[in-house]
Design a protein around this motif. Structure first.
Motif, PDB file in Angstrom:
ATOM      1  N   MET A   1      43.616  -0.197  44.977  1.00  0.00           N
ATOM      2  CA  MET A   1      43.903  -0.547  46.369  1.00  0.00           C
ATOM      3  C   MET A   1      44.415   0.700  47.090  1.00  0.00           C
ATOM      4  O   MET A   1      45.450   1.250  46.734  1.00  0.00           O
ATOM      5  CB  MET A   1      44.949  -1.662  46.430  1.00  0.00           C
ATOM      6  CG  MET A   1      45.244  -2.120  47.850  1.00  0.00           C
ATOM      7  SD  MET A   1      46.515  -3.411  47.900  1.00  0.00           S
ATOM      8  CE  MET A   1      45.622  -4.780  47.181  1.00  0.00           C
ATOM      9  N   SER A  24      51.762  -3.079  37.763  1.00  0.00           N
ATOM     10  CA  SER A  24      50.313  -3.306  37.728  1.00  0.00           C
ATOM     11  C   SER A  24      49.519  -2.004  37.609  1.00  0.00           C
ATOM     12  O   SER A  24      48.343  -2.012  37.246  1.00  0.00           O
ATOM     13  CB  SER A  24      49.862  -4.034  38.999  1.00  0.00           C
ATOM     14  OG  SER A  24      49.884  -3.143  40.119  1.00  0.00           O
ATOM     15  N   ASN A  25      50.172  -0.889  37.947  1.00  0.00           N
ATOM     16  CA  ASN A  25      49.528   0.437  37.938  1.00  0.00           C
ATOM     17  C   ASN A  25      48.322   0.522  38.873  1.00  0.00           C
ATOM     18  O   ASN A  25      47.454   1.376  38.697  1.00  0.00           O
ATOM     19  CB  ASN A  25      49.089   0.815  36.506  1.00  0.00           C
ATOM     20  CG  ASN A  25      50.274   1.044  35.586  1.00  0.00           C
ATOM     21  OD1 ASN A  25      51.244   1.691  35.966  1.00  0.00           O
ATOM     22  ND2 ASN A  25      50.199   0.486  34.391  1.00  0.00           N
ATOM     23  N   LYS A  26      48.282  -0.348  39.880  1.00  0.00           N
ATOM     24  CA  LYS A  26      47.181  -0.335  40.840  1.00  0.00           C
ATOM     25  C   LYS A  26      47.560   0.362  42.139  1.00  0.00           C
ATOM     26  O   LYS A  26      46.702   0.623  42.985  1.00  0.00           O
ATOM     27  CB  LYS A  26      46.726  -1.770  41.130  1.00  0.00           C
ATOM     28  CG  LYS A  26      46.117  -2.453  39.917  1.00  0.00           C
ATOM     29  CD  LYS A  26      45.719  -3.885  40.222  1.00  0.00           C
ATOM     30  CE  LYS A  26      45.114  -4.548  38.994  1.00  0.00           C
ATOM     31  NZ  LYS A  26      44.758  -5.971  39.241  1.00  0.00           N
ATOM     32  N   SER A  28      49.870   3.674  43.658  1.00  0.00           N
ATOM     33  CA  SER A  28      50.622   4.887  43.334  1.00  0.00           C
ATOM     34  C   SER A  28      52.024   4.812  43.946  1.00  0.00           C
ATOM     35  O   SER A  28      52.214   4.274  45.043  1.00  0.00           O
ATOM     36  CB  SER A  28      49.893   6.117  43.881  1.00  0.00           C
ATOM     37  OG  SER A  28      50.727   7.250  43.856  1.00  0.00           O
ATOM     38  N   GLU A 146      43.388  -8.938  50.138  1.00  0.00           N
ATOM     39  CA  GLU A 146      44.275  -7.827  49.764  1.00  0.00           C
ATOM     40  C   GLU A 146      45.698  -8.328  49.492  1.00  0.00           C
ATOM     41  O   GLU A 146      46.341  -7.909  48.525  1.00  0.00           O
ATOM     42  CB  GLU A 146      44.300  -6.775  50.878  1.00  0.00           C
ATOM     43  CG  GLU A 146      43.022  -5.977  51.008  1.00  0.00           C
ATOM     44  CD  GLU A 146      43.032  -5.038  52.207  1.00  0.00           C
ATOM     45  OE1 GLU A 146      43.950  -5.162  53.053  1.00  0.00           O
ATOM     46  OE2 GLU A 146      42.143  -4.188  52.311  1.00  0.00           O
ATOM     47  N   ASN A 149      45.778 -10.193  46.248  1.00  0.00           N
ATOM     48  CA  ASN A 149      45.722  -9.268  45.113  1.00  0.00           C
ATOM     49  C   ASN A 149      47.110  -8.707  44.796  1.00  0.00           C
ATOM     50  O   ASN A 149      47.463  -8.530  43.623  1.00  0.00           O
ATOM     51  CB  ASN A 149      44.762  -8.115  45.404  1.00  0.00           C
ATOM     52  CG  ASN A 149      43.310  -8.537  45.327  1.00  0.00           C
ATOM     53  OD1 ASN A 149      42.972  -9.539  44.698  1.00  0.00           O
ATOM     54  ND2 ASN A 149      42.429  -7.779  45.970  1.00  0.00           N
ATOM     55  N   MET A 153      49.897  -9.522  41.330  1.00  0.00           N
ATOM     56  CA  MET A 153      50.522  -8.495  40.496  1.00  0.00           C
ATOM     57  C   MET A 153      51.854  -8.953  39.905  1.00  0.00           C
ATOM     58  O   MET A 153      52.336  -8.366  38.936  1.00  0.00           O
ATOM     59  CB  MET A 153      50.734  -7.208  41.310  1.00  0.00           C
ATOM     60  CG  MET A 153      49.456  -6.532  41.744  1.00  0.00           C
ATOM     61  SD  MET A 153      49.801  -5.100  42.815  1.00  0.00           S
ATOM     62  CE  MET A 153      48.146  -4.662  43.363  1.00  0.00           C
TER      63      MET A 153
END
Length: 266
Positions: A1, A24-26, A28, A146, A149, A153
């Protein structure tokens, strides 16, 4: 994302959401910006999450594509009006404040802003929240996706009309307190029956976790699952009968009705 996410306010629930997003490491850490009201809170957030922080909410408002308003209801209007001119019209504004309606936010900001009212619960702290999500008319389908999503998480979610939020608060927002009371009561009973307290708590907690998982993963009706445990003339039906004699179910229903009523009158 590929979005920049801001948090104005970051108390227990804000930190739970922030922690879930990072886990979630999605997203930064460089794409997250948090404003707090005190230098002490600012230092704690920096140390725990290693994200950029500030005491200036306007900076976060300008930075964000998705902006979480994780602030107390009693200062919500003041803070929102203070950053109004700094919020881009394309920014998705996510409120987690109890009692602040969509109509309130649209009245203070204008009805052309993209607003999502949400209600997570405290199991977000361990990635197991259940959240209600209600978008206003300006949120497009891809924007709602979005938001969903992000909420995935740190748990699960349901898209819910705002009129059902009082019921959701009673059923899910406040329910961790009821469950913790149940755990405590079960553990007390275990202690009374001779089980060491530290073991009694762990066993009660795992029993509830396992039961909830069984219901979720099998999809069977709770009544059917209860009947599977209740052998004829057995031990479980004795306990179930005692719970019914004590008004177990009716007390829970009345408690949730009281909670929803209080939510409506706040």
């Amino acid at each position: 994302m590929n979005k920049k996410i801001g948090f104005i306010g970051c108390g227990n629930m804000g930190k739970a959401i922030l922690g879930g997003i990072l886990a979630s490491n999605k997203i930064s850490k460089d794409d997250i910006f948090v404003s707090t009201k005190s230098e002490n809170s600012k230092r704690h957030i920096e140390k725990e999450f290693e994200v950029k922080t500030t005491l200036n909410s306007k900076e976060v408002a300008k930075f964000s594509n998705i902006l979480f308003l994780a602030i107390k209801p009693n200062i919500f209007k003041e803070v929102l009006l203070g950053i109004k001119e700094d919020i881009n019209k394309d920014t998705i504004i996510i409120s987690i404040a109890a009692g602040i309606t969509m109509n309130d936010m649209e009245e203070w900001l204008g009805d052309d802003y993209k607003i999502v009212r949400t209600m997570p619960n405290t199991p977000a702290l361990v990635g197991e929240a259940i959240s209600a999500i209600c978008p206003n008319k300006n949120i497009k389908e891809n924007e709602l996706e979005e938001v969903c999503n992000i909420f995935n998480m740190f748990g699960k979610f349901e898209i819910l009309e705002e009129k059902y939020f009082h019921g959701f608060i009673a059923l899910c927002g406040s329910s961790p307190a009821y469950v913790f009371m149940f755990i405590e009561a079960m553990a007390d009973a275990g202690v009374k029956l001779g089980i060491p307290r530290n073991k009694a708590y762990k066993m009660a907690e795992q029993a509830i976790l396992g039961s909830a998982k069984l219901a979720l993963e099998t999809g069977k009706h709770p009544g059917e699952l209860k009947d599977m445990v209740c052998s004829p003339a057995g031990t479980t039906i004795e306990a179930v009968t005692e719970l019914e004699n004590g008004g177990f179910r009716s007390t829970i229903i009345k408690a949730l009705e009281k909670c929803a009523e209080k939510s409506k009158n706040m």
